[in-house]
Design an enzyme around this catalytic site. Structure first.
Site, PDB file in Angstrom:
ATOM      1  CB  SER A   1       1.434  28.714  -4.275  1.00 35.79           C
ATOM      2  OG  SER A   1       1.881  28.134  -3.077  1.00 35.79           O
TER       3      SER A   1
ATOM      4  CD1 TRP B   1       6.566   2.974   4.671  1.00 36.44           C
ATOM      5  CD2 TRP B   1       7.836   3.882   3.071  1.00 36.44           C
ATOM      6  NE1 TRP B   1       6.895   4.252   5.062  1.00 36.44           N
ATOM      7  CE2 TRP B   1       7.672   4.841   4.098  1.00 36.44           C
ATOM      8  CE3 TRP B   1       8.596   4.225   1.953  1.00 36.44           C
ATOM      9  CZ2 TRP B   1       8.245   6.107   4.044  1.00 36.44           C
ATOM     10  CZ3 TRP B   1       9.169   5.506   1.913  1.00 36.44           C
ATOM     11  CH2 TRP B   1       8.992   6.426   2.955  1.00 36.44           C
TER      12      TRP B   1
ATOM     13  CB  THR C   1       6.045  24.480   7.198  1.00 36.51           C
ATOM     14  OG1 THR C   1       7.226  23.703   7.029  1.00 36.51           O
ATOM     15  CG2 THR C   1       4.896  23.784   6.508  1.00 36.51           C
TER      16      THR C   1
ATOM     17  CE  LYS D   1       5.492  27.305   0.437  1.00 34.22           C
ATOM     18  NZ  LYS D   1       6.324  27.029  -0.662  1.00 34.22           N
TER      19      LYS D   1
ATOM     20  CB  SER E   1      11.173   5.893 -13.465  1.00 33.23           C
ATOM     21  OG  SER E   1      10.096   6.780 -13.564  1.00 33.23           O
ATOM     22  CB  SER E   2      11.861   9.439  -9.594  1.00 28.48           C
ATOM     23  OG  SER E   2      11.830   8.217  -9.037  1.00 28.48           O
TER      24      SER E   2
ATOM     25  NE  ARG F   1       3.771   2.914  11.244  1.00 26.73           N
ATOM     26  CZ  ARG F   1       4.675   3.589  10.527  1.00 26.73           C
ATOM     27  NH1 ARG F   1       5.546   4.368  11.138  1.00 26.73           N
ATOM     28  NH2 ARG F   1       4.703   3.504   9.212  1.00 26.73           N
TER      29      ARG F   1
ATOM     30  CD  GLU G   1       9.955   9.825  -1.862  1.00 25.98           C
ATOM     31  OE1 GLU G   1      10.982  10.108  -2.509  1.00 25.98           O
ATOM     32  OE2 GLU G   1       8.855   9.587  -2.367  1.00 25.98           O
TER      33      GLU G   1
ATOM     34  CE1 TYR H   1       8.642  18.803   4.920  1.00 20.99           C
ATOM     35  CE2 TYR H   1      10.541  17.441   5.388  1.00 20.99           C
ATOM     36  CZ  TYR H   1       9.477  18.204   5.833  1.00 20.99           C
ATOM     37  OH  TYR H   1       9.260  18.348   7.166  1.00 20.99           O
TER      38      TYR H   1
ATOM     39  CG  HIS I   1      -1.466   1.298   1.643  1.00 24.31           C
ATOM     40  ND1 HIS I   1      -2.368   2.001   0.869  1.00 24.31           N
ATOM     41  CD2 HIS I   1      -1.232   2.063   2.734  1.00 24.31           C
ATOM     42  CE1 HIS I   1      -2.679   3.132   1.482  1.00 24.31           C
ATOM     43  NE2 HIS I   1      -1.989   3.202   2.606  1.00 24.31           N
TER      44      HIS I   1
ATOM     45  CG  ASP J   1       7.789  18.562 -25.670  1.00 17.35           C
ATOM     46  OD1 ASP J   1       8.128  17.914 -24.671  1.00 17.35           O
ATOM     47  OD2 ASP J   1       6.856  18.234 -26.423  1.00 17.35           O
TER      48      ASP J   1
ATOM     49  CG  HIS K   1      12.651  14.143   6.536  1.00 19.62           C
ATOM     50  ND1 HIS K   1      11.485  14.024   7.247  1.00 19.62           N
ATOM     51  CD2 HIS K   1      12.709  15.414   6.134  1.00 19.62           C
ATOM     52  CE1 HIS K   1      10.888  15.197   7.281  1.00 19.62           C
ATOM     53  NE2 HIS K   1      11.612  16.060   6.624  1.00 19.62           N
TER      54      HIS K   1
ATOM     55  CG  HIS L   1      12.335  13.505  12.211  1.00 19.54           C
ATOM     56  ND1 HIS L   1      12.316  14.707  11.577  1.00 19.54           N
ATOM     57  CD2 HIS L   1      11.748  12.651  11.358  1.00 19.54           C
ATOM     58  CE1 HIS L   1      11.735  14.584  10.396  1.00 19.54           C
ATOM     59  NE2 HIS L   1      11.380  13.338  10.236  1.00 19.54           N
ATOM     60  CG  HIS L   2      11.561   9.231  10.118  1.00 21.44           C
ATOM     61  ND1 HIS L   2      10.215   9.144   9.888  1.00 21.44           N
ATOM     62  CD2 HIS L   2      12.002  10.298   9.424  1.00 21.44           C
ATOM     63  CE1 HIS L   2       9.864  10.134   9.064  1.00 21.44           C
ATOM     64  NE2 HIS L   2      10.920  10.848   8.774  1.00 21.44           N
TER      65      HIS L   2
HETATM   66  C1  HEA Z   1       0.451   9.002  -0.449  1.00 21.74           C
HETATM   67  C2  HEA Z   1       0.443   8.085   0.383  1.00 21.74           C
HETATM   68  C3  HEA Z   1      -0.735   7.400   1.012  1.00 21.74           C
HETATM   69  C4  HEA Z   1      -2.086   7.465   0.734  1.00 21.74           C
HETATM   70  C5  HEA Z   1      -2.784   8.277  -0.330  1.00 21.74           C
HETATM   71  C6  HEA Z   1      -2.729   6.597   1.673  1.00 21.74           C
HETATM   72  C7  HEA Z   1      -4.115   6.387   1.714  1.00 21.74           C
HETATM   73  C8  HEA Z   1      -4.750   5.574   2.636  1.00 21.74           C
HETATM   74  N1  HEA Z   1      -4.150   4.836   3.640  1.00 21.74           N
HETATM   75 FE1  HEA Z   1      -2.161   4.669   3.952  1.00 21.74          FE
HETATM   76  N2  HEA Z   1      -0.152   4.514   4.299  1.00 21.74           N
HETATM   77  C9  HEA Z   1       0.832   5.216   3.661  1.00 21.74           C
HETATM   78  C10 HEA Z   1       0.659   6.146   2.651  1.00 21.74           C
HETATM   79  C11 HEA Z   1      -0.569   6.482   2.105  1.00 21.74           C
HETATM   80  N3  HEA Z   1      -1.795   6.016   2.490  1.00 21.74           N
HETATM   81  C12 HEA Z   1       2.121   4.865   4.193  1.00 21.74           C
HETATM   82  C13 HEA Z   1       3.468   5.431   3.768  1.00 21.74           C
HETATM   83  C14 HEA Z   1       1.887   3.911   5.186  1.00 21.74           C
HETATM   84  C15 HEA Z   1       2.918   3.225   6.087  1.00 21.74           C
HETATM   85  C16 HEA Z   1       3.168   1.830   5.622  1.00 21.74           C
HETATM   86  C17 HEA Z   1       4.057   1.083   6.534  1.00 21.74           C
HETATM   87  O1  HEA Z   1       3.781   1.021   7.743  1.00 21.74           O
HETATM   88  O2  HEA Z   1       5.071   0.539   6.049  1.00 21.74           O
HETATM   89  C18 HEA Z   1       0.447   3.726   5.235  1.00 21.74           C
HETATM   90  C19 HEA Z   1      -0.193   2.877   6.119  1.00 21.74           C
HETATM   91  C20 HEA Z   1      -1.564   2.812   6.293  1.00 21.74           C
HETATM   92  C21 HEA Z   1      -2.220   2.171   7.373  1.00 21.74           C
HETATM   93  C22 HEA Z   1      -1.529   1.501   8.543  1.00 21.74           C
HETATM   94  C23 HEA Z   1      -1.294   0.084   8.265  1.00 21.74           C
HETATM   95  C24 HEA Z   1      -0.544  -0.559   9.367  1.00 21.74           C
HETATM   96  O3  HEA Z   1       0.132   0.106  10.146  1.00 21.74           O
HETATM   97  O4  HEA Z   1      -0.637  -1.777   9.429  1.00 21.74           O
HETATM   98  C25 HEA Z   1      -3.579   2.300   7.181  1.00 21.74           C
HETATM   99  C26 HEA Z   1      -4.604   1.774   8.086  1.00 21.74           C
HETATM  100  O5  HEA Z   1      -5.661   2.182   8.113  1.00 21.74           O
HETATM  101  C27 HEA Z   1      -3.743   3.053   5.971  1.00 21.74           C
HETATM  102  C28 HEA Z   1      -4.968   3.397   5.424  1.00 21.74           C
HETATM  103  C29 HEA Z   1      -5.133   4.221   4.316  1.00 21.74           C
HETATM  104  C30 HEA Z   1      -6.416   4.532   3.746  1.00 21.74           C
HETATM  105  C31 HEA Z   1      -7.729   3.993   4.216  1.00 21.74           C
HETATM  106  C32 HEA Z   1      -6.170   5.369   2.690  1.00 21.74           C
HETATM  107  C33 HEA Z   1      -7.217   5.986   1.787  1.00 21.74           C
HETATM  108  O6  HEA Z   1      -6.932   7.315   1.537  1.00 21.74           O
HETATM  109  C34 HEA Z   1      -7.306   5.205   0.510  1.00 21.74           C
HETATM  110  C35 HEA Z   1      -8.526   5.575  -0.228  1.00 21.74           C
HETATM  111  C36 HEA Z   1      -9.139   4.381  -0.894  1.00 21.74           C
HETATM  112  C37 HEA Z   1      -9.277   4.266  -2.190  1.00 21.74           C
HETATM  113  C38 HEA Z   1      -8.785   5.314  -3.059  1.00 21.74           C
HETATM  114  C39 HEA Z   1      -9.882   3.073  -2.824  1.00 21.74           C
HETATM  115  C40 HEA Z   1     -10.711   3.438  -4.017  1.00 21.74           C
HETATM  116  C41 HEA Z   1     -11.147   2.264  -4.767  1.00 21.74           C
HETATM  117  C42 HEA Z   1     -12.364   1.714  -4.658  1.00 21.74           C
HETATM  118  C43 HEA Z   1     -13.391   2.177  -3.741  1.00 21.74           C
HETATM  119  C44 HEA Z   1     -12.715   0.567  -5.445  1.00 21.74           C
HETATM  120  C45 HEA Z   1     -13.084   0.937  -6.784  1.00 21.74           C
HETATM  121  C46 HEA Z   1     -12.406   0.009  -7.650  1.00 21.74           C
HETATM  122  C47 HEA Z   1     -12.252   0.145  -8.952  1.00 21.74           C
HETATM  123  C48 HEA Z   1     -12.874   1.233  -9.717  1.00 21.74           C
HETATM  124  C49 HEA Z   1     -11.388  -0.835  -9.675  1.00 21.74           C
HETATM  125  N4  HEA Z   1      -2.509   3.357   5.454  1.00 21.74           N
HETATM  126  C1  HEA Z   2       3.965  14.801   2.903  1.00 21.76           C
HETATM  127  C2  HEA Z   2       4.614  14.199   3.777  1.00 21.76           C
HETATM  128  C3  HEA Z   2       5.037  14.698   5.115  1.00 21.76           C
HETATM  129  C4  HEA Z   2       5.196  15.984   5.590  1.00 21.76           C
HETATM  130  C5  HEA Z   2       5.001  17.289   4.874  1.00 21.76           C
HETATM  131  C6  HEA Z   2       5.632  15.849   6.949  1.00 21.76           C
HETATM  132  C7  HEA Z   2       5.903  16.942   7.761  1.00 21.76           C
HETATM  133  C8  HEA Z   2       6.485  16.838   9.028  1.00 21.76           C
HETATM  134  N1  HEA Z   2       6.741  15.674   9.708  1.00 21.76           N
HETATM  135 FE1  HEA Z   2       6.281  13.788   9.078  1.00 21.76          FE
HETATM  136  N2  HEA Z   2       6.101  11.923   8.365  1.00 21.76           N
HETATM  137  C9  HEA Z   2       5.665  11.558   7.110  1.00 21.76           C
HETATM  138  C10 HEA Z   2       5.305  12.426   6.099  1.00 21.76           C
HETATM  139  C11 HEA Z   2       5.358  13.810   6.203  1.00 21.76           C
HETATM  140  N3  HEA Z   2       5.716  14.533   7.305  1.00 21.76           N
HETATM  141  C12 HEA Z   2       5.621  10.135   6.967  1.00 21.76           C
HETATM  142  C13 HEA Z   2       5.203   9.363   5.726  1.00 21.76           C
HETATM  143  C14 HEA Z   2       6.037   9.612   8.188  1.00 21.76           C
HETATM  144  C15 HEA Z   2       6.108   8.160   8.634  1.00 21.76           C
HETATM  145  C16 HEA Z   2       7.091   7.329   7.919  1.00 21.76           C
HETATM  146  C17 HEA Z   2       7.030   5.919   8.421  1.00 21.76           C
HETATM  147  O1  HEA Z   2       7.535   5.661   9.518  1.00 21.76           O
HETATM  148  O2  HEA Z   2       6.434   5.053   7.724  1.00 21.76           O
HETATM  149  C18 HEA Z   2       6.345  10.768   9.030  1.00 21.76           C
HETATM  150  C19 HEA Z   2       6.832  10.653  10.323  1.00 21.76           C
HETATM  151  C20 HEA Z   2       7.296  11.717  11.060  1.00 21.76           C
HETATM  152  C21 HEA Z   2       8.067  11.576  12.257  1.00 21.76           C
HETATM  153  C22 HEA Z   2       8.527  10.265  12.893  1.00 21.76           C
HETATM  154  C23 HEA Z   2       7.536   9.795  13.871  1.00 21.76           C
HETATM  155  C24 HEA Z   2       7.870   8.490  14.440  1.00 21.76           C
HETATM  156  O3  HEA Z   2       7.968   7.510  13.688  1.00 21.76           O
HETATM  157  O4  HEA Z   2       8.051   8.432  15.655  1.00 21.76           O
HETATM  158  C25 HEA Z   2       8.329  12.858  12.709  1.00 21.76           C
HETATM  159  C26 HEA Z   2       9.112  13.180  13.927  1.00 21.76           C
HETATM  160  O5  HEA Z   2       9.668  14.190  14.072  1.00 21.76           O
HETATM  161  C27 HEA Z   2       7.731  13.776  11.760  1.00 21.76           C
HETATM  162  C28 HEA Z   2       7.790  15.164  11.843  1.00 21.76           C
HETATM  163  C29 HEA Z   2       7.323  16.024  10.866  1.00 21.76           C
HETATM  164  C30 HEA Z   2       7.441  17.486  10.970  1.00 21.76           C
HETATM  165  C31 HEA Z   2       7.998  18.269  12.112  1.00 21.76           C
HETATM  166  C32 HEA Z   2       6.905  17.977   9.805  1.00 21.76           C
HETATM  167  C33 HEA Z   2       6.838  19.433   9.430  1.00 21.76           C
HETATM  168  O6  HEA Z   2       7.257  19.631   8.112  1.00 21.76           O
HETATM  169  C34 HEA Z   2       5.466  20.005   9.611  1.00 21.76           C
HETATM  170  C35 HEA Z   2       5.498  21.509   9.565  1.00 21.76           C
HETATM  171  C36 HEA Z   2       4.144  22.152   9.538  1.00 21.76           C
HETATM  172  C37 HEA Z   2       3.529  22.759  10.573  1.00 21.76           C
HETATM  173  C38 HEA Z   2       4.132  22.796  11.933  1.00 21.76           C
HETATM  174  C39 HEA Z   2       2.176  23.345  10.405  1.00 21.76           C
HETATM  175  C40 HEA Z   2       2.137  24.741   9.856  1.00 21.76           C
HETATM  176  C41 HEA Z   2       2.948  25.717  10.611  1.00 21.76           C
HETATM  177  C42 HEA Z   2       2.441  26.803  11.254  1.00 21.76           C
HETATM  178  C43 HEA Z   2       1.012  27.156  11.215  1.00 21.76           C
HETATM  179  C44 HEA Z   2       3.433  27.693  11.901  1.00 21.76           C
HETATM  180  C45 HEA Z   2       3.379  27.828  13.364  1.00 21.76           C
HETATM  181  C46 HEA Z   2       3.478  26.538  14.061  1.00 21.76           C
HETATM  182  C47 HEA Z   2       4.171  26.314  15.182  1.00 21.76           C
HETATM  183  C48 HEA Z   2       5.167  27.250  15.753  1.00 21.76           C
HETATM  184  C49 HEA Z   2       3.910  25.045  15.922  1.00 21.76           C
HETATM  185  N4  HEA Z   2       7.112  13.055  10.774  1.00 21.76           N
HETATM  186 CU   LIG Z   3      10.651  12.851   8.357  1.00 18.70          CU
END
Ligand code: HEA
Ligand code: HEA
Ligand SMILES: [Cu+2]
Ligand code: CUA
Lengths: 380, 288, 529
Positions: C272, C146, C332, C335, C173-174, C454, C259, C261, C81, C110, C257, C306-307
């Site tokens: 924007s 993942w 952030t 923004k 690819s990317s 989780r 990634e 962003y 997933h 292009d 990390h 931080h992860h």
């Molecule tokens: C961009 C990234 C992204 C997006 C969009 C989503 C979207 C969603 N995620 Fe995901 N998720 C992750 C990134 C993302 N996730 C990541 C990085 C993890 C961590 C994995 C890890 O632990 O290693 C995670 C883990 C994760 C967990 C935790 C699993 C675990 O810890 O065991 C769960 C549990 O609820 C979850 C749920 C969902 C759900 C319900 C959506 C929903 O938004 C999805 C919406 C559903 C649909 C879009 C389905 C639509 C289709 C149909 C309804 C059928 C129609 C069919 C046809 C037409 C053929 N995600």
């Molecule tokens: C689009 C993807 C995305 C983005 C943008 C961010 C944004 C941020 N993430 Fe997140 N993060 C993930 C995707 C993302 N993360 C994913 C996928 C994981 C789990 C991976 C895995 O384990 O599978 C993760 C996990 C993760 C962890 C690890 C948690 C753990 O496993 O224990 C931490 C810890 O520091 C963290 C921190 C942050 C912080 C500080 C930001 C900051 O950039 C956020 C900044 C924004 C704001 C704070 C809000 C707006 C700000 C204001 C309004 C200003 C004023 C605010 C204050 C002074 C408070 N993230």
């Molecule tokens: Cu991070």
């Protein structure tokens, strides 16, 4: 848009309110305050940060809501033309910065305290295995394995038909809990024999990874007697969700009693290798050992999972090769999930499980393996 | 509203090589995967894929060369190629960075912790009490049972001199291209390519020596980092040498003008990049 | 931006042919619009696949007890997933939007390297076919999350080498996609399109492309080490040979990390673009937006651990990574404040793209707040590896990254198809999505704080209520996405004709060409004053 705002507000506000509202306590919506000095400090910091975020949210979303309500085209407004203000930009760079610094310093201070494992009175070595915990009290020599309680295990078997809600502490109960004395600084040495696990008790606010080949340290002092539950907190394979941790904090006197009893029991077990065992005895014990240690992978019916865990039912090794059979259990097979059980199981356990595997299911070899055989293979 | 820049950018109509490239890569990697899993037909598929990949490379580059020689590219297109190549090289740098990072981490953190330094006191005391090797090391379990250390003298040093010299000969060829002195270009390239192949050969000799001493890829973290870093580097030298060989052939066929010789430059950049990586290796793998 | 452009398409069409007919058009195309279309459809299909996997996860978690799938398969679903959503949905969607729009926004004929552009796309379906095929192999697909932490990931069966090489393919690819974007932006801007006149979507992609080029090779290195550890006896991640499993985590997160962003910056750009258009007011603080994006990108390289707060890093490391991570809130925040200031005293209307942009701002910020909480090391010990983290990253990814993408699709759909989409369907899509996405992910905060780890297929009974709610939300959200598919198909087939400018407040080069945009846009280029 203001509708979302309201929904979000209610949800977010609800979260915060429940954090303080005792009536919702049993719903468990928030971090636990826990029973250690550290856990209470962690809780306070958590609440502080959450409130800070909440108020920043109120300001930001509030400003947005006002624009959305008032500055909409349908109200006939003409758009303003400003698009820059150095003053505002500096302001909203500096203010968040100051807020962050004011949060970061106390956090750093707390961290220093949390990482100070010196002057511990009791040291416990905790080893993670797929999928159970091994505890070794380095001061007194108490040593045991703790795995998921049989009731939960049974209910969690697919197709068991048992309703989890009828099981006490479903998935949070073990066969052998860790026992700690209250009021003493306990140091944990965490490591693992196979993959990374993590040892976590929310009520103590301590969590650290158990990494194969390395030892991590952490400590706690428990104030209140009671039973505290936690779980493995690092994905460690198929049964990651099924390796809970239970800690019983007792008074010092009760703790000492417990230690004495454990040591006595260990002595009895150790002597078991010296006598002849009967088939029934071995089979009975073997079934238990198999259920606790082996069934997670090789399955209760001995058929394993195709491509992941080999079947023992009908396995040539089990049917023919006694040495190989005992050997793989004692020493495991490096590079696979099959781990070495030499340190976890005593001779009688291994003899029993080998006998069991050779006579259970469709394996009807009729062979009896005595603990003494296992003992002799250990020495080599 | 009135002004329009008159330049036109060359956009090819359709391209069949990319899809061939995708299919060949999939065959190569999928076949290799099956081979690693012990499937008998895996290596056949992999070799077919490799063959197809080579065909694709010839086809694709052939097309580009034809287009270039027939003057379809102007400075504008040339600049895109340059950017493509330079950022590709940067991505390669980052690939090596991962392995240098591993070397750094092992030496600065994991090995000292296993030895009980820093926060590793308990690790050493309870898990690896007999471990004392500092660096090079094959780890607490003495994997591969060889503690051979590849010194920087003599082979690696000679290799350093060879690579640095090849950088000079290549620059000489480059200058020659700008002044269109064809025989100098050819000699410069021949020298460079030969030095490159000698380098690879000597690297092979060095590997033989290491194996003779029992030091292999499986000799713990020292063997792992040593062979992976030098191995990937060696592969890049080989690739660079092949690229320069192609440039040599093209020069002999009369390609490249004083202004239009991007392919040559790309190969040269690549060569210098390989050079710089080697300097890093020489310092961090051999000397320190 | 006061860009002026010629109606270049009228006089440039005749010397280029239109698209080649038939299926081969799509296989061999070098046209940025075709390739953009391919990327976008690919991404949508993968979204349904990845979403279906999420629905398997959510269905198993509907009640305590094991009902539907084996825990091993559950772990495969979690792993796949995430891989599908990240590498198959969000990244390709961004590249697709970039392909379609960047040349039009900067007045380029292009993309700079059109053949390589084709290749970047056509590696993806093959890479994913390889990755998804592992689900059918002996022992199933990868099940180590993942993040692929060893030693667990090394226990993967036959799937292992296929997984590693498919990641290599996706990386190639990317990287090629990113190089192409950098070259296009640096080389093919129309005369007068200076850097500080570029639309923000172009800027954010420019910076994202650098992130990609810098970190994808590091991921490739990390998984290569996994491969050699498994098959060739190296010991990078094995203490017995002097390595360390945690070393993998450092290398992985050095990629991982930045990634995340990569997964958000282009959405920042999209939002924007959208907010000023529908506020009928120029973007507030253009230059500070650019600098903020660059700061976020820079900081993203020094926060990775931080992860890994619980892996037992030295104290100094924990404090360093906590401070740097918290700092990211500052740019952030800039923004967010700028977006709000853009709306302030504008004349707003609420067409679907704007709704998604507003949803983005609110819900991304909520995700950012929980990120900030996670950033604080001592309290992250309680949150780490619980559903609180899952809630955090889904808030920034789903109503964050995905909302940005959907907003961008609505925003430019009339430009692509020449037809207006159905506004009422669009609004319905937005409201259903927004309600359900919160029903889906908000309760995860609660169960996470209450202690649910989780990556577990089964949980103790006190977490049952909120998991049930989340599952209902998941199905609601998932099925709401079918509306998007319906709407897009309808819009392609016909509808009210779109004007060139489409939106009253829209500014920028892409709105000066006809709708639908001609097959070849700016050749020769316009001059921007
Ligand atoms: C961009 C990234 C992204 C997006 C969009 C989503 C979207 C969603 N995620 Fe995901 N998720 C992750 C990134 C993302 N996730 C990541 C990085 C993890 C961590 C994995 C890890 O632990 O290693 C995670 C883990 C994760 C967990 C935790 C699993 C675990 O810890 O065991 C769960 C549990 O609820 C979850 C749920 C969902 C759900 C319900 C959506 C929903 O938004 C999805 C919406 C559903 C649909 C879009 C389905 C639509 C289709 C149909 C309804 C059928 C129609 C069919 C046809 C037409 C053929 N995600
Ligand atoms: C689009 C993807 C995305 C983005 C943008 C961010 C944004 C941020 N993430 Fe997140 N993060 C993930 C995707 C993302 N993360 C994913 C996928 C994981 C789990 C991976 C895995 O384990 O599978 C993760 C996990 C993760 C962890 C690890 C948690 C753990 O496993 O224990 C931490 C810890 O520091 C963290 C921190 C942050 C912080 C500080 C930001 C900051 O950039 C956020 C900044 C924004 C704001 C704070 C809000 C707006 C700000 C204001 C309004 C200003 C004023 C605010 C204050 C002074 C408070 N993230
Ligand atoms: Cu991070
Ligand atoms: Cu042990 Cu998870």
């Amino acid at each position: 848009m203001n509708k979302i705002q309201r929904v979000m507000g209610i949800l977010f506000g609800g979260a915060l309110w429940t954090a303080t509202g005792p009536a919702w306590a049993e719903w468990e919506l928030n971090l636990t305050e826990g029973v250690t000095e550290i856990s209470r400090e962690v809780f306070d910091m958590h609440m502080t940060v959450m409130w800070i975020c909440f108020w920043i949210g109120v300001i930001v979303f509030g400003a947005m809501a006002i624009s959305i309500v008032k500055h909409r085209k349908s109200k006939g407004v003409t758009p303003a033309t400003f698009h820059e203000s150095t003053f505002a930009e500096i302001l909203w760079t500096i203010i968040p910065f100051v807020i962050l610094i004011s949060m970061a310093f106390p956090a750093a201070k707390m961290l220093i305290k949390m990482e100070d494992t010196s002057d511990a009175e009791i040291t416990i070595k905790v080893t993670g295995h797929q999928w159970k915990w091994e505890y070794e009290y380095l001061d007194s020599g108490v040593k045991f394995i703790s795995s998921l309680h049989a009731d939960s295990r049974e209910a969690a078997t697919p197709g068991s038909g048992i309703d989890p809600t009828t099981v006490d502490n479903y998935l949070l109960e073990v066969d052998n809990p860790v026992v700690l004395p209250t009021g003493k600084k306990v140091r944990f040495l965490l490591t693992s024999s196979d993959v990374i696990h993590a040892w976590w008790i929310p009520a103590f606010a301590i969590k650290k990874d158990a990494i194969p080949g390395f030892i991590n340290e952490m400590w706690t002092v428990v104030d209140e007697e009671g039973t505290y539950r936690g779980q493995c907190a690092e994905l460690c394979g198929r049964q990651h969700g099924f390796m809970p941790i239970v800690v019983e904090a007792r008074s010092e006197a009760e703790y000492d009693e417990w230690v004495t009893a454990q040591l006595a029991a260990a002595e009895v077990a150790a002597s078991s290798a010296d006598r002849e065992w009967a088939m029934d005895e071995l089979m009975e014990r073997g079934e238990k050992v198999y259920g606790t240690y082996c069934a997670a992978c090789h399955q209760a019916n001995g058929n394993g999972i195709a491509g992941v865990f080999p079947a023992l039912n009908g396995s040539p090794m089990v049917l023919e090769d006694i040495e190989g059979h005992i050997n793989i259990i004692l020493n495991g097979k490096p590079g696979t999930a099959m781990q070495a059980f030499a340190a976890q199981l005593n001779d009688a356990d291994i003899a029993a499980v080998v006998t069991y595997e050779r006579n259970a299911w469709e394996n009807e070899t009729g062979e009896i393996i005595q603990p003494a055989t296992v003992k002799s293979m250990r020495i080599q | 509203m009135s002004e329009v820049a008159q330049q036109r950018y060359y956009v090819p109509e359709a391209a069949k090589w990319p899809i061939v490239g995708s299919i060949s890569l999939t065959m190569l990697l999928g076949g290799f995967s099956s081979y690693l899993n012990g499937s008998a037909s895996g290596s056949t598929v992999a070799f077919l894929g490799l063959g197809l990949l080579v065909i694709m490379l010839f086809g694709w580059f052939g097309t580009v060369i034809r287009e270039s020689e027939s003057g379809m590219y102007q400075a504008w297109e040339d600049k895109s190629f340059r950017m493509g190549m330079s950022w590709f090289i940067f991505s390669e740098v980052m690939f090596f960075a991962a392995f240098f990072g591993a070397l750094f981490y092992a030496r600065e953190f994991s090995v000292p912790w296993l030895l009980g330094e820093g926060s590793g006191g308990s690790t050493h005391q309870y898990l690896w009490p007999n471990f004392t090797e500092i660096w090079p090391t094959n780890g607490p379990e003495n994997l591969g049972e060889s503690d051979f250390h590849m010194g920087w003298w003599p082979l690696p040093f000679i290799n350093t001199v060879i690579l640095l010299t090849s950088g000079l000969t290549l620059t000489w060829a480059h200058h020659a291209i700008k002044s269109q002195n064809r025989s100098q270009i050819i000699w410069g390239l021949i020298l460079t390519v030969c030095l490159g192949y000698i380098f690879v050969f000597l690297q092979g000799v060095e590997y033989m020596e290491a194996y003779h001493e029992g030091m292999k890829l499986t000799s713990g973290i020292y063997g792992s980092t040593f062979f992976m870093l030098t191995g990937f580097h060696g592969m890049h030298v080989t690739l660079g040498a092949i690229m320069l060989t192609v440039m040599l052939i093209r020069t002999m066929r009369g390609h490249f003008t004083a202004e239009n010789h991007f392919a040559f430059e790309a190969a040269a950049w690549y060569w210098h990049f390989v050079d710089v990586v080697w300097l890093g290796l020489f310092i961090f793998v051999y000397i320190l | 931006m006061n860009a002026q452009a010629t109606d270049a398409h009228h006089d440039s069409d005749h010397d280029h042919h239109g698209p080649a007919p038939g299926l081969m058009r799509w296989v061999t195309t070098t046209n940025h619009k075709d390739i953009g279309t391919l990327y976008l459809w690919f991404s949508l299909i993968m979204f349904f696949i990845g979403g279906l996997m999420a629905l398997v996860i959510r269905s198993e978690l509907f009640q305590p007890g094991l009902q539907l799938v084996d825990p091993h398969f559950f772990n495969q679903m979690t792993t796949m997933h995430a891989l599908v959503m990240i590498f198959g949905v969000v990244m390709p969607a961004f590249v697709g939007l970039a392909n379609w729009m960047l040349p039009m926004m900067i007045g380029a004929p292009d993309m700079a390297l059109p053949r390589m552009n084709n290749w970047s796309f056509w590696i993806l379906p093959f890479g994913f076919a390889m990755m998804l095929s592992t689900l059918l192999m002996e022992g199933g697909g990868p099940a180590a999350g993942w993040t692929l932490y060893p030693p667990l990931s090394l226990q993967t069966g036959d799937a292992f080498p296929f997984l590693i090489f498919s990641i290599h393919l996706l990386g190639v690819s990317s990287i090629m996609g990113a190089i192409n974007i950098v070259a296009t932006i640096m080389n093919l801007r129309a005369p007068g399109m200076t850097f500080m006149k570029m639309p923000l979507f172009v800027w954010t992609w420019f910076i994202t492309a650098y992130l990609l080029i810098a970190v994808m090779p590091v991921l490739a290195g990390a998984v290569t080490m996994l491969l050699t550890d498994k098959f060739f006896g190296t010991s990078f991640f094995d203490a017995a040979g002097g390595g360390d499993p945690v070393m993998f985590q450092h290398i992985f997160w050095f990629f991982g990390h930045p990634e995340v962003y990569i997964l958000i910056l282009p959405s920042f750009g999209l939002v924007s673009e959208i907010i000023p258009t529908f506020s009928r007011k120029r973007l507030f603080g253009y230059s500070s937006m650019v600098y903020a994006t660059a700061s976020i990108a820079f900081l993203s390289f020094i926060v990775w651990a931080h992860h890994m707060f619980t892996v037992g890093m030295p104290l100094a490391g924990e404090i360093f990574f906590m401070f740097t991570t918290m700092l990211i809130a500052v740019p952030t925040g800039v923004k967010v404040f700028n977006w709000v200031s853009t709306m302030w005293r504008g004349a707003m209307t609420f067409e679907t793209p704007m709704l998604f942009a507003l949803g983005f701002v609110v819900m991304f910020t909520i995700g950012g707040f929980s990120g900030l909480m996670l950033a604080m090391t001592p309290i992250d010990f309680q949150y780490h590896d619980t559903y609180f983290v899952v809630a955090h990253f889904h808030y920034v990814l789903v109503p964050g990254a995905i909302y940005g993408i959907i907003g961008g699709v609505y925003y430019w759909l009339p430009k692509w198809t020449g037809n207006m989409y159905s506004e009422s369907l669009g609004k319905m899509h937005f409201w259903l999505s927004t309600i359900f996405v919160n029903v889906l992910f908000f309760p995860m905060h609660f169960v996470g704080l209450a202690g649910m780890p989780r990556r577990i297929p089964d949980y103790s009974v006190q977490f049952a209520d909120f998991n049930q709610i989340a599952t209902i939300g998941a199905f609601g959200f998932g099925f709401s996405q079918i509306l998007l598919l319906v709407l897009v198909v309808k819009c392609i087939r016909g509808g009210e004709k779109a004007t060139d400018q489409v939106w009253e407040g829209a500014e920028g080069l892409e709105w000066t060409v006809s709708s639908p945009a001609p097959y070849h846009t700016f050749s020769p280029q316009p001059v921007i004053k």
